[in-house]
Design an enzyme around this catalytic site. Structure first.
Site, PDB file in Angstrom:
ATOM      1  N   ASN A 125       0.816  -1.232   0.000  1.00 50.37           N
ATOM      2  CA  ASN A 125       0.000   0.000   0.000  1.00 50.37           C
ATOM      3  C   ASN A 125       0.843   1.274   0.000  1.00 50.37           C
ATOM      4  O   ASN A 125       0.418   2.298  -0.527  1.00 50.37           O
ATOM      5  CB  ASN A 125      -1.020  -0.004   1.142  1.00 50.37           C
ATOM      6  CG  ASN A 125      -0.395  -0.042   2.514  1.00 50.37           C
ATOM      7  OD1 ASN A 125       0.769  -0.395   2.663  1.00 50.37           O
ATOM      8  ND2 ASN A 125      -1.160   0.306   3.531  1.00 50.37           N
ATOM      9  N   GLU A 131       4.047  -3.430  12.529  1.00 47.63           N
ATOM     10  CA  GLU A 131       3.024  -2.414  12.271  1.00 47.63           C
ATOM     11  C   GLU A 131       1.914  -3.154  11.547  1.00 47.63           C
ATOM     12  O   GLU A 131       2.025  -3.454  10.363  1.00 47.63           O
ATOM     13  CB  GLU A 131       3.638  -1.283  11.451  1.00 47.63           C
ATOM     14  CG  GLU A 131       2.851  -0.006  11.547  1.00 47.63           C
ATOM     15  CD  GLU A 131       1.979   0.201  10.342  1.00 47.63           C
ATOM     16  OE1 GLU A 131       0.782  -0.169  10.444  1.00 47.63           O
ATOM     17  OE2 GLU A 131       2.462   0.701   9.332  1.00 47.63           O
ATOM     18  N   GLU A 166       7.906   3.388  14.555  1.00 41.48           N
ATOM     19  CA  GLU A 166       8.715   3.787  13.406  1.00 41.48           C
ATOM     20  C   GLU A 166       8.649   5.302  13.290  1.00 41.48           C
ATOM     21  O   GLU A 166       7.579   5.891  13.453  1.00 41.48           O
ATOM     22  CB  GLU A 166       8.171   3.140  12.133  1.00 41.48           C
ATOM     23  CG  GLU A 166       8.236   1.619  12.175  1.00 41.48           C
ATOM     24  CD  GLU A 166       7.921   0.995  10.827  1.00 41.48           C
ATOM     25  OE1 GLU A 166       6.817   1.231  10.314  1.00 41.48           O
ATOM     26  OE2 GLU A 166       8.794   0.286  10.293  1.00 41.48           O
TER      27      GLU A 166
HETATM   28  C1  SIN Z   1       0.172   2.198   6.564  1.00 38.96           C
HETATM   29  O1  SIN Z   1      -0.899   2.160   6.020  1.00 38.96           O
HETATM   30  O2  SIN Z   1       0.678   1.176   6.993  1.00 38.96           O
HETATM   31  C2  SIN Z   1       0.973   3.455   6.742  1.00 38.96           C
HETATM   32  C3  SIN Z   1       0.264   4.677   6.444  1.00 38.96           C
HETATM   33  C4  SIN Z   1       1.075   5.908   6.705  1.00 38.96           C
HETATM   34  O3  SIN Z   1       2.275   5.853   6.966  1.00 38.96           O
HETATM   35  O4  SIN Z   1       0.500   6.963   6.637  1.00 38.96           O
END
Ligand code: SIN
Length: 489
Positions: A155, A254, A466
């Site tokens: 993504n 995450e 992170e």
């Molecule tokens: C994610 O969807 O894992 C990260 C999204 C982001 O960093 O804004």
């Protein structure tokens, strides 16, 4: 529409761009058309082992470079990414689907992690602790954990990788990266930036492969890999936790999210609607921090819904490279089906379909996996969408009366990644921010991601952070040194 790319990339092992050991490759496809946009090697177990060999061989030298030199390479990597932003963004849109403007935004977001952690490299301080015995001296050192594996999702094909590689490189670790098989081309382009910025051979290595299980297994059974950082589903995250037990490997996870978005009566209407749209429909709803449940207080509900409907219906859906597109395709057919199942389930259980609720077909859509931006009114706890992450452009609204009720709804989830709310009452702002059981809270803000802030979740959204000043701690071991008999007593 701009031309779709045609790019064949390779593995990066020990500074060499190579084919897989057995020569096999796989195609990468455009989720907006179904057409081919390039190919990459289908890495084998031998390739993964070679990448770990290369990372292990590069480690002694990289960990002893000066922080200044690592910082310079990181900052140069960010600069090169910015110079190549068009090419990287076009590639990202072609293989991932997000609108080109969002892809360019992601390139900047991704580069900012290199820049940020370039700064953090220079601040890896230790401590001198007052001793319990005057003859002793006590030092605390912070040292790189060693070889790291970064397993990254489709993504955010650039930013989720730099969010791991930035701190890893800054800390003095070497890495093996395994990008999602849907989006390996962007990963290769980012690694080329690091290479061109002067990172020595083996500091970063790239394995593309369709066999994610084999790659994970090889990584988890190799004692030289000391840490794995993973962004992806909670289900896979649990498998990795189990796999990490054997060698007690460090993990940063995450995982999934299921963000609540609360709008109190006293919120400014338009910023609240825009905030929900930004959070919900960014990347067509395919982010871990996307709002998945909107809780709107009764006094503002009708006005909120009306403005939301007007704005959502005005969002152009199309190929990410087409001018003006705000909502691109979903990553694949399964994603369309999941979004549609959530809509059907909610409607069957009494929700009202305000807009959307169907896949898009016909000219400009055939071959791609497009789902119309959707709003559901009257979502309840009985519906799947209340508890499950949709990962698609579907917003579900629920009315509430009191602050306690909103908090109760919001915290009723196994996830704890991001949460949002809008209010003009600053006492409430502090109170609600403290009561939400989430690692990230956006107060009067729908976009919360930034390199300078710690990103990560509670509960089943994972552990570790992170970004921010703490992001580098995930890649450092803390060592205490007691120096006996050195002081004047
Ligand atoms: C994610 O969807 O894992 C990260 C999204 C982001 O960093 O804004």
């Amino acid at each position: 529409m701009a031309t779709v790319i045609d790019l064949d990339e390779k593995l990066l092992i020990g500074g060499e761009w190579t084919e897989a050991e057995d020569g096999a490759r796989f195609d990468v496809n455009d989720p907006g058309t179904g057409g081919r946009v390039g190919s990459v090697p289908n890495g084998t177990e031998a390739d993964v082992k070679a990448a770990i060999d290369a990372a292990a061989a590069a480690l002694p030298c990289w960990r002893s470079t000066t922080a200044l030199e690592r910082a310079r390479i990181l900052r140069r990597s960010a600069d090169i990414m910015r110079e190549r932003a068009d090419e990287i963004a076009r590639t990202m849109t072609s293989e991932q689907g997000k609108p080109l403007a969002e892809a360019k935004g992601e390139v900047e977001y991704a580069a900012s992690f290199f820049e940020w952690f370039g700064g953090e490299a220079e601040r890896i301080y230790g401590e001198v602790v007052p001793p319990m015995n005057g003859a002793n001296r006590v030092l605390v050192l912070r040292q790189p954990v060693g070889v790291v594996a970064a397993i990254t999702p489709w993504n955010f094909p650039a930013a989720m990788m730099t969010r791991k590689l930035g701190p890893a490189m800054a800390a003095g670790c070497t890495s093996v990266v395994k990008p999602a098989s849907a989006t390996p081309l962007t990963a290769a382009l980012v690694l080329r930036c690091i290479e061109d910025a002067g990172a020595p051979a083996g500091v970063v290595n790239l394995i593309t492969s369709r066999d994610a299980g084999m790659v994970a297994n090889t990584i988890f059974t190799d004692a030289r890999v000391r840490k794995i950082s993973f962004t992806g589903s909670t289900e896979i995250g649990k498998d990795l936790i189990r796999a990490s037990a054997e060698q007690v490997k460090r993990l940063s996870l995450e995982l999934g999210g299921h963000a609540p978005y609360i709008i109190f009566d006293d919120a400014d209407l338009e910023p609240a609607v825009d905030g929900l749209i930004a959070s919900k429909y960014r990347n067509a709803g395919q982010t871990c921090v996307c709002a998945n449940r909107a809780f709107v207080q009764r006094g503002i509900y009708d006005a909120f819904l009306a403005l939301l409907k007007e704005k959502v219906e005005a969002m152009p859906v199309g190929h990410g490279l087409a001018e003006g597109t705000m909502i691109g395709p979903l990553i694949n057919e399964a994603a369309v089906e999941k979004a549609h199942e959530h809509v059907e389930d909610a409607v069957a259980k009494g929700a009202t379909l305000v807009t959307g609720g169907e896949r898009l077909t016909g000219e400009g859509y055939d071959g791609g996996s497009f789902y119309k931006p959707t709003i559901l009114d009257g979502v309840t706890r009985e519906m799947d969408i209340f508890y499950e992450e949709t990962f698609g452009p579907v917003a579900g609204l629920t009315v509430f009366d009191t602050e306690d009720e909103a908090i109760d709804y919001a915290n009723d989830s196994i996830y704890g990644l991001a949460s949002y709310f809008h209010t003009r009452d600053y006492a409430r702002l502090m109170r609600v921010a403290e009561r939400l059981e989430y690692g990230i809270v956006g107060a009067n803000a729908g976009i919360i991601s930034a390199a300078n802030a710690p990103f990560g979740g509670m509960k089943q959204s994972g552990y570790g952070r992170e970004g921010g000043s703490v992001g580098i701690d995930e890649y450092l071991d803390v060592k205490y040194v007691l120096m006996g008999g050195v002081g004047v007593v």
